[in-house]
Design a protein around this motif. Structure first.
Motif, PDB file in Angstrom:
ATOM      1  N   VAL A 114       0.852  -1.190   0.000  1.00 29.67           N
ATOM      2  CA  VAL A 114       0.000   0.000   0.000  1.00 29.67           C
ATOM      3  C   VAL A 114       0.888   1.240   0.000  1.00 29.67           C
ATOM      4  O   VAL A 114       1.823   1.362   0.809  1.00 29.67           O
ATOM      5  CB  VAL A 114      -0.942   0.009   1.224  1.00 29.67           C
ATOM      6  CG1 VAL A 114      -1.714   1.323   1.297  1.00 29.67           C
ATOM      7  CG2 VAL A 114      -1.901  -1.160   1.157  1.00 29.67           C
ATOM      8  N   ALA A 115       0.596   2.175  -0.908  1.00 25.19           N
ATOM      9  CA  ALA A 115       1.287   3.464  -0.956  1.00 25.19           C
ATOM     10  C   ALA A 115       0.426   4.515  -0.257  1.00 25.19           C
ATOM     11  O   ALA A 115      -0.805   4.468  -0.348  1.00 25.19           O
ATOM     12  CB  ALA A 115       1.555   3.881  -2.397  1.00 25.19           C
ATOM     13  N   PHE A 116       1.088   5.445   0.462  1.00 24.38           N
ATOM     14  CA  PHE A 116       0.353   6.488   1.180  1.00 24.38           C
ATOM     15  C   PHE A 116       0.961   7.854   0.879  1.00 24.38           C
ATOM     16  O   PHE A 116       2.127   7.963   0.494  1.00 24.38           O
ATOM     17  CB  PHE A 116       0.354   6.226   2.693  1.00 24.38           C
ATOM     18  CG  PHE A 116       1.687   6.439   3.349  1.00 24.38           C
ATOM     19  CD1 PHE A 116       2.053   7.675   3.876  1.00 24.38           C
ATOM     20  CD2 PHE A 116       2.602   5.398   3.433  1.00 24.38           C
ATOM     21  CE1 PHE A 116       3.276   7.860   4.475  1.00 24.38           C
ATOM     22  CE2 PHE A 116       3.839   5.584   4.030  1.00 24.38           C
ATOM     23  CZ  PHE A 116       4.172   6.821   4.547  1.00 24.38           C
ATOM     24  N   LYS A 117       0.140   8.874   1.071  1.00 22.22           N
ATOM     25  CA  LYS A 117       0.563  10.261   0.895  1.00 22.22           C
ATOM     26  C   LYS A 117      -0.210  11.110   1.887  1.00 22.22           C
ATOM     27  O   LYS A 117      -1.415  10.954   2.035  1.00 22.22           O
ATOM     28  CB  LYS A 117       0.307  10.736  -0.534  1.00 22.22           C
ATOM     29  CG  LYS A 117       0.839  12.151  -0.819  1.00 22.22           C
ATOM     30  CD  LYS A 117       0.618  12.529  -2.262  1.00 22.22           C
ATOM     31  CE  LYS A 117       1.151  13.915  -2.561  1.00 22.22           C
ATOM     32  NZ  LYS A 117       2.615  13.991  -2.432  1.00 22.22           N
ATOM     33  N   VAL A 135      -0.632  -0.797  -4.489  1.00 16.16           N
ATOM     34  CA  VAL A 135       0.357  -0.681  -5.569  1.00 16.16           C
ATOM     35  C   VAL A 135       0.993  -2.049  -5.791  1.00 16.16           C
ATOM     36  O   VAL A 135       0.994  -2.902  -4.889  1.00 16.16           O
ATOM     37  CB  VAL A 135       1.437   0.365  -5.226  1.00 16.16           C
ATOM     38  CG1 VAL A 135       0.845   1.756  -5.179  1.00 16.16           C
ATOM     39  CG2 VAL A 135       2.126   0.034  -3.908  1.00 16.16           C
ATOM     40  N   PRO A 136       1.560  -2.295  -6.974  1.00 18.28           N
ATOM     41  CA  PRO A 136       2.206  -3.588  -7.224  1.00 18.28           C
ATOM     42  C   PRO A 136       3.471  -3.768  -6.397  1.00 18.28           C
ATOM     43  O   PRO A 136       4.095  -2.794  -5.950  1.00 18.28           O
ATOM     44  CB  PRO A 136       2.502  -3.546  -8.726  1.00 18.28           C
ATOM     45  CG  PRO A 136       2.498  -2.108  -9.086  1.00 18.28           C
ATOM     46  CD  PRO A 136       1.522  -1.446  -8.168  1.00 18.28           C
ATOM     47  N   GLU A 137       3.844  -5.012  -6.203  1.00 13.01           N
ATOM     48  CA  GLU A 137       5.052  -5.325  -5.435  1.00 13.01           C
ATOM     49  C   GLU A 137       6.290  -4.807  -6.157  1.00 13.01           C
ATOM     50  O   GLU A 137       6.391  -4.862  -7.380  1.00 13.01           O
ATOM     51  CB  GLU A 137       5.157  -6.831  -5.235  1.00 13.01           C
ATOM     52  CG  GLU A 137       6.284  -7.265  -4.320  1.00 13.01           C
ATOM     53  CD  GLU A 137       6.308  -8.762  -4.107  1.00 13.01           C
ATOM     54  OE1 GLU A 137       7.222  -9.250  -3.419  1.00 13.01           O
ATOM     55  OE2 GLU A 137       5.405  -9.445  -4.633  1.00 13.01           O
ATOM     56  N   GLY A 138       7.215  -4.279  -5.385  1.00  9.84           N
ATOM     57  CA  GLY A 138       8.430  -3.716  -5.959  1.00  9.84           C
ATOM     58  C   GLY A 138       8.368  -2.221  -6.172  1.00  9.84           C
ATOM     59  O   GLY A 138       9.344  -1.626  -6.625  1.00  9.84           O
ATOM     60  N   THR A 139       7.232  -1.591  -5.851  1.00  2.56           N
ATOM     61  CA  THR A 139       7.112  -0.140  -5.991  1.00  2.56           C
ATOM     62  C   THR A 139       7.961   0.540  -4.923  1.00  2.56           C
ATOM     63  O   THR A 139       7.879   0.218  -3.735  1.00  2.56           O
ATOM     64  CB  THR A 139       5.646   0.290  -5.855  1.00  2.56           C
ATOM     65  OG1 THR A 139       4.864  -0.407  -6.821  1.00  2.56           O
ATOM     66  CG2 THR A 139       5.511   1.794  -6.082  1.00  2.56           C
ATOM     67  N   MET A 140       8.794   1.495  -5.337  1.00  2.32           N
ATOM     68  CA  MET A 140       9.663   2.219  -4.420  1.00  2.32           C
ATOM     69  C   MET A 140       9.010   3.540  -4.011  1.00  2.32           C
ATOM     70  O   MET A 140       8.035   3.984  -4.607  1.00  2.32           O
ATOM     71  CB  MET A 140      11.017   2.487  -5.086  1.00  2.32           C
ATOM     72  CG  MET A 140      11.727   1.235  -5.561  1.00  2.32           C
ATOM     73  SD  MET A 140      12.100   0.081  -4.211  1.00  2.32           S
ATOM     74  CE  MET A 140      13.348   1.025  -3.340  1.00  2.32           C
ATOM     75  N   GLU A 141       9.607   4.155  -2.966  1.00  2.00           N
ATOM     76  CA  GLU A 141       9.075   5.431  -2.484  1.00  2.00           C
ATOM     77  C   GLU A 141       9.190   6.524  -3.541  1.00  2.00           C
ATOM     78  O   GLU A 141       8.344   7.419  -3.623  1.00  2.00           O
ATOM     79  CB  GLU A 141       9.837   5.848  -1.219  1.00  2.00           C
ATOM     80  CG  GLU A 141       9.306   7.119  -0.573  1.00  2.00           C
ATOM     81  CD  GLU A 141      10.051   7.459   0.707  1.00  2.00           C
ATOM     82  OE1 GLU A 141       9.798   8.551   1.249  1.00  2.00           O
ATOM     83  OE2 GLU A 141      10.884   6.638   1.159  1.00  2.00           O
ATOM     84  N   VAL A 154       5.703   3.479   1.041  1.00  2.00           N
ATOM     85  CA  VAL A 154       5.042   2.213   0.708  1.00  2.00           C
ATOM     86  C   VAL A 154       5.104   1.319   1.943  1.00  2.00           C
ATOM     87  O   VAL A 154       6.181   1.157   2.542  1.00  2.00           O
ATOM     88  CB  VAL A 154       5.713   1.521  -0.490  1.00  2.00           C
ATOM     89  CG1 VAL A 154       5.032   0.202  -0.786  1.00  2.00           C
ATOM     90  CG2 VAL A 154       5.682   2.422  -1.711  1.00  2.00           C
ATOM     91  N   ILE A 155       3.977   0.750   2.343  1.00  5.55           N
ATOM     92  CA  ILE A 155       3.872  -0.114   3.528  1.00  5.55           C
ATOM     93  C   ILE A 155       3.703  -1.551   3.064  1.00  5.55           C
ATOM     94  O   ILE A 155       2.871  -1.845   2.198  1.00  5.55           O
ATOM     95  CB  ILE A 155       2.697   0.320   4.417  1.00  5.55           C
ATOM     96  CG1 ILE A 155       2.798   1.804   4.757  1.00  5.55           C
ATOM     97  CG2 ILE A 155       2.663  -0.507   5.699  1.00  5.55           C
ATOM     98  CD1 ILE A 155       1.617   2.335   5.538  1.00  5.55           C
TER      99      ILE A 155
END
Length: 340
Positions: free
Chosen positions: A37-40, A93-99, A57-58
């Protein structure tokens, strides 16, 4: 209702407000899903607050904290009411997504994409030593109330003593024979206030004992105030530890960035060398092909020269025989003519 992607605690950001001093608050996010999960984090007043980290990303079934720091303020808001708000956006978000890959486009609501939003309010708490929260005002009011009660008790005592004197005078009017005796008793009674004054002194001791109970009751809100102060100190300590961890992570990240830059530079150099080697191979192949063609042309020209030489030799050998044959024919013809 859509299921919550992130669980955010607390729902209200509580800041200990002091003039010209910063205040921090820590918020915990819990990823309840089995996906990344991505957060902002957004705010209505970005110049007033500093959020670290504001994006990230968590991992699945894990938690993450972010710290909100309120900058030092020069003036307090009216009635200590703050209308600032925060918005926490989250999406899968898909796995491997960076900040670095998390941008505002990540949280765009398009193509049926699920974006969870949590709104957080801001509450300002007065410091424990402020006049609003200090228990001294309560003690002063209690003391003034007690003093007023003591004055009223004394007035009641005086009124009761005056009533007794009036009753004594009426008795003296009825009993004319005992007027002198009653007057002596009244004069004696009038001299008694010196001893009666001692009673209020002893009675005044009672409110002092009673005032001990309000003091105990005041100690309870003081303890209640100390408890939220301790609760506020804990997130401050957590934020300090979190800042230290972030500093270590930043140092490690800078070292990794330097190493990554060096690796990229070496890769670029290797690519340049490979391109140069490929160019050299191409030139070698081209030169070898030209050399082969040149040798073929050389052999072809050499063969043509050999043919020309052979033809020339044949021409040189045949010319004198023909000349001799012609001369012989001419001589025979002349000899025939002479014999005739």
């Amino acid at each position: 209702m859509k299921p919550d992607i992130l669980e955010v605690q607390p729902q209200e950001l509580k800041f200990l407000f002091e003039l010209k001093k910063q205040s921090s608050c820590s918020v915990q996010m819990n990823n309840k899903t089995n996906q990344h999960v991505a957060f902002k984090v957004k705010t209505t007043n970005p110049k007033k607050y500093c959020v670290r980290p504001n994006t990230g990303v968590i991992d699945p079934k894990s938690t993450c904290d972010f710290t909100v720091t309120m900058q030092a303020q020069k003036a307090a808001p009216p009635d200590m009411i703050c209308r600032d708000k925060f918005l926490v956006q989250s999406t899968v978000v898909p796995e491997g997504t960076m900040e670095e890959d998390v941008t505002s486009h990540t949280f765009a609501k398009e193509d049926g994409k699920s974006v969870d939003e949590k709104r957080l309010k801001v509450i300002l708490l007065p410091p424990p030593d402020s006049p609003e929260s200090s228990p001294d005002n309560g003690t002063l009011n209690l003391v003034h109330n007690n003093e007023g009660r003591e004055i009223k008790d004394e007035n009641v005592q005086k009124d009761s003593s005056n009533d007794k004197v009036d009753e004594g005078l009426e008795v003296l009017k009825i009993e004319g024979a005992r007027v002198d005796a009653k007057r002596k008793e009244e004069s004696f009674k009038r001299t008694e206030p010196v001893t009666r004054n001692e009673e209020p002194v002893t009675r005044n001791e009672e409110p002092v004992a009673k005032n001990e109970e309000p003091v105990k009751t005041i100690e309870q809100p003081v303890k209640r105030i100390e408890e939220p102060v301790k609760k506020i100190e804990e997130p401050i300590k957590r934020s300090q530890e979190y800042i230290k961890r972030n500093e270590e992570i930043i140092q490690n990240d800078t070292e990794e960035l330097l190493l990554a830059k060096e690796v990229e530079e070496t890769k670029l150099k290797v690519k340049e060398l490979e391109s140069k080697l490929n160019e050299a191979k191409a030139t070698i192949i081209r030169l070898s092909e030209e050399k082969r063609l040149a040798t073929q042309e050389k052999h072809f020209i050499q063969g043509e020269l050999d043919l020309l030489r052979s033809k020339r030799h044949r021409a040189q050998v045949g010319f004198p025989l023909l000349f001799v044959f012609m001369v012989a024919l001419v001589s025979l013809y002349l000899g025939y003519l002479l014999h005739r």
